[in-house]
Design an enzyme around this catalytic site. Structure first.
Site, PDB file in Angstrom:
ATOM      1  N   LYS A 111      -4.288 -73.027  55.875  1.00 53.25           N
ATOM      2  CA  LYS A 111      -4.503 -71.861  56.732  1.00 53.25           C
ATOM      3  C   LYS A 111      -4.461 -72.238  58.216  1.00 53.25           C
ATOM      4  O   LYS A 111      -3.972 -71.469  59.028  1.00 53.25           O
ATOM      5  CB  LYS A 111      -5.823 -71.163  56.394  1.00 53.25           C
ATOM      6  CG  LYS A 111      -5.741 -70.359  55.084  1.00 53.25           C
ATOM      7  CD  LYS A 111      -6.868 -69.357  54.934  1.00 53.25           C
ATOM      8  CE  LYS A 111      -6.632 -68.471  53.721  1.00 53.25           C
ATOM      9  NZ  LYS A 111      -7.682 -67.495  53.477  1.00 53.25           N
ATOM     10  N   LYS A 192       1.390 -69.101  46.910  1.00 57.55           N
ATOM     11  CA  LYS A 192       0.488 -68.170  46.245  1.00 57.55           C
ATOM     12  C   LYS A 192       0.631 -66.753  46.817  1.00 57.55           C
ATOM     13  O   LYS A 192       0.812 -66.588  48.010  1.00 57.55           O
ATOM     14  CB  LYS A 192      -0.945 -68.670  46.478  1.00 57.55           C
ATOM     15  CG  LYS A 192      -2.017 -67.892  45.789  1.00 57.55           C
ATOM     16  CD  LYS A 192      -3.387 -68.481  46.137  1.00 57.55           C
ATOM     17  CE  LYS A 192      -3.970 -67.914  47.406  1.00 57.55           C
ATOM     18  NZ  LYS A 192      -4.399 -66.535  47.338  1.00 57.55           N
ATOM     19  N   LYS A 195      -3.367 -61.773  50.046  1.00 58.34           N
ATOM     20  CA  LYS A 195      -3.466 -60.518  50.806  1.00 58.34           C
ATOM     21  C   LYS A 195      -3.152 -60.727  52.278  1.00 58.34           C
ATOM     22  O   LYS A 195      -2.669 -59.827  52.936  1.00 58.34           O
ATOM     23  CB  LYS A 195      -4.794 -59.798  50.704  1.00 58.34           C
ATOM     24  CG  LYS A 195      -5.977 -60.445  50.313  1.00 58.34           C
ATOM     25  CD  LYS A 195      -7.161 -59.512  50.344  1.00 58.34           C
ATOM     26  CE  LYS A 195      -8.177 -60.054  49.382  1.00 58.34           C
ATOM     27  NZ  LYS A 195      -8.766 -61.327  49.860  1.00 58.34           N
TER      28      LYS A 195
HETATM   29  P1  ATP Z   1      -6.617 -64.459  51.693  1.00 59.64           P
HETATM   30  O1  ATP Z   1      -5.129 -64.552  51.892  1.00 59.64           O
HETATM   31  O2  ATP Z   1      -7.312 -63.668  52.722  1.00 59.64           O
HETATM   32  O3  ATP Z   1      -7.271 -65.811  51.454  1.00 59.64           O
HETATM   33  P2  ATP Z   1      -6.542 -64.037  48.854  1.00 59.64           P
HETATM   34  O4  ATP Z   1      -5.497 -63.135  48.296  1.00 59.64           O
HETATM   35  O5  ATP Z   1      -6.345 -65.507  48.720  1.00 59.64           O
HETATM   36  O6  ATP Z   1      -6.793 -63.610  50.351  1.00 59.64           O
HETATM   37  P3  ATP Z   1      -9.373 -64.254  48.282  1.00 59.64           P
HETATM   38  O7  ATP Z   1     -10.291 -63.171  48.728  1.00 59.64           O
HETATM   39  O8  ATP Z   1      -9.312 -65.511  49.084  1.00 59.64           O
HETATM   40  O9  ATP Z   1      -7.903 -63.617  48.152  1.00 59.64           O
HETATM   41  O10 ATP Z   1      -9.705 -64.620  46.778  1.00 59.64           O
HETATM   42  C1  ATP Z   1     -10.347 -63.705  45.897  1.00 59.64           C
HETATM   43  C2  ATP Z   1     -10.213 -64.160  44.467  1.00 59.64           C
HETATM   44  O11 ATP Z   1      -8.870 -63.936  44.001  1.00 59.64           O
HETATM   45  C3  ATP Z   1     -10.512 -65.637  44.253  1.00 59.64           C
HETATM   46  O12 ATP Z   1     -11.171 -65.785  43.020  1.00 59.64           O
HETATM   47  C4  ATP Z   1      -9.136 -66.251  44.184  1.00 59.64           C
HETATM   48  O13 ATP Z   1      -9.132 -67.459  43.469  1.00 59.64           O
HETATM   49  C5  ATP Z   1      -8.340 -65.142  43.482  1.00 59.64           C
HETATM   50  N1  ATP Z   1      -6.927 -65.189  43.845  1.00 59.64           N
HETATM   51  C6  ATP Z   1      -6.435 -65.030  45.093  1.00 59.64           C
HETATM   52  N2  ATP Z   1      -5.103 -65.087  45.068  1.00 59.64           N
HETATM   53  C7  ATP Z   1      -4.741 -65.312  43.785  1.00 59.64           C
HETATM   54  C8  ATP Z   1      -3.486 -65.477  43.119  1.00 59.64           C
HETATM   55  N3  ATP Z   1      -2.348 -65.429  43.787  1.00 59.64           N
HETATM   56  N4  ATP Z   1      -3.487 -65.676  41.776  1.00 59.64           N
HETATM   57  C9  ATP Z   1      -4.652 -65.727  41.093  1.00 59.64           C
HETATM   58  N5  ATP Z   1      -5.872 -65.572  41.651  1.00 59.64           N
HETATM   59  C10 ATP Z   1      -5.917 -65.373  42.985  1.00 59.64           C
HETATM   60 MG    MG Z   2      -7.835 -66.852  49.651  1.00 63.10          MG
END
Ligand code: ATP
Ligand code: MG
Length: 331
Positions: A111, A192, A195
């Site tokens: 990040k 990955k 969001k």
């Molecule tokens: P950001 O980009 O802001 O980090 P994010 O999409 O990674 O957002 P988080 O809020 O960091 O989402 O993670 C929330 C939950 O969703 C965590 O348990 C994380 O492991 C899971 N998660 C996030 N992205 C994925 C993905 N691509 N596949 C499976 N699980 C995911």
């Molecule tokens: Mg995340």
């Protein structure tokens, strides 16, 4: 009853990755465990946020949890920043974790590389996450693979603290789904789905319309093989779509592969898109109903009083062990 705990940052609109790796895991375990589910809004401000959007996302995240089938009677819902014990415990833990240990966190490396202004909060974020978990004596943390290292850090912090000050924290264990622990970006299946991704075309949001979903899946990056089979190394795009299909239809990868044995990519993508639409449509309908009801206020009110009591007790135990303040002074 053992306790599980999950949080999804309100950094933006929730994605299909969050549903498969996060929310669906809670749904699976909510009958078995005492389930705590919260909105880690303090984590979100480790990167710059628009305050108006952030507040909207907090409420939208709670509404989506509920719309996805997280049962209001089986789960405790709360917002991290509304309980000051998270930040207080985090500070004590920060003073008990090494700089080198935090420097090894790969998510910080990923990040921070993308940002010009890297905040200290982004660096210490995993300690706040450890406080989120340890404050409530959570036994299990269901999570995607991306957060595994952070849960391991929380375990290390708990073990070190227990050794130094006597048994205080439950050492948590991550629960990582066998399939769908890392849903990949549709435009770049080597990264990955997130969001906070810069390119929205590679991300399916839970509130995307049918047309947008069809378009995004149709333009998903695959290969020129035209053979639907799972090979995450050589065919990451196709493997990702197969994984999504398998997760949404409760299949193993082998059965999903069999289903698409004689399919060309066009038809394969159409069916994956329809499967996503069929999953998200009822969620979207419920979401808008919930947003216009009192349900969010109700669950947050109930959750707040419950978590305050639990965290107050744990924080005061920690504060006393470390020697802060007066022994008989309860904060
Ligand atoms: P950001 O980009 O802001 O980090 P994010 O999409 O990674 O957002 P988080 O809020 O960091 O989402 O993670 C929330 C939950 O969703 C965590 O348990 C994380 O492991 C899971 N998660 C996030 N992205 C994925 C993905 N691509 N596949 C499976 N699980 C995911
Ligand atoms: Mg995340």
């Amino acid at each position: 009853m053992k306790r599980i705990l999950t949080g999804l940052q309100p950094t933006g609109k929730l994605t299909l990755g969050n549903l498969i790796g996060g929310i669906n895991q809670i749904k699976k375990y909510q009958n078995e465990f005492d389930s705590f589910i919260f909105v880690p809004d303090m984590h979100s401000i480790t990167i710059e946020q628009n305050p108006i959007e952030l507040r909207k996302n907090i409420i939208s995240t709670i509404a989506l949890y509920l719309a996805c089938g997280i049962d209001k009677d089986k789960n405790t819902f709360y917002i991290q920043s509304e309980n000051l014990y998270h930040a207080n415990l985090s500070w004590i833990l920060e003073c008990n974790v090494g700089f080198g240990q935090l420097s090894r966190m790969t998510q910080f490396k990923d990040k921070s590389q993308k940002k010009i202004n890297v905040t200290c909060g982004l660096f210490t974020y995993p300690v706040l996450m450890a406080a989120d978990i340890l404050l409530y004596s959570a036994n299990f943390v269901p999570t995607g693979i991306d957060q595994k290292q952070h849960v391991e850090l929380a375990r290390d912090i708990a073990e070190c603290f227990n050794k130094k000050y006597g048994n205080t924290f439950v050492v948590p264990e991550p629960i990582i789904p066998q399939l769908g622990a890392k849903i990949m970006d549709l435009q770049n299946p080597l990264i990955k789905m997130s969001k906070s991704a810069e390119n929205e075309k590679g991300v399916i949001y839970l509130l995307d319309t049918e047309d947008v979903i069809r378009k995004k899946v149709k333009s998903a990056v695959t290969d020129s093989d035209n053979k639907v089979c799972y090979d995450s190394e050589n065919k990451p795009g196709v493997s990702n779509l197969l994984t999504i299909y398998a997760c949404l239809n409760n299949l193993c990868i082998i059965d999903a592969e069999k289903h698409f044995e004689n399919y060309q990519y066009g038809a394969f993508k159409s069916e994956v898109a329809e499967s996503i639409i069929n999953t998200l449509k009822p969620i979207q309908e419920k979401y808008y109903e919930i947003l216009n009801s009192n349900l969010i206020e109700e669950v947050l009110k109930n959750g707040y009083s419950k978590v305050l009591e639990i965290s107050k007790e744990k924080y005061n135990e920690v504060k006393n062990k470390v020697g802060l303040g007066r022994i008989d002074f309860i904060v």
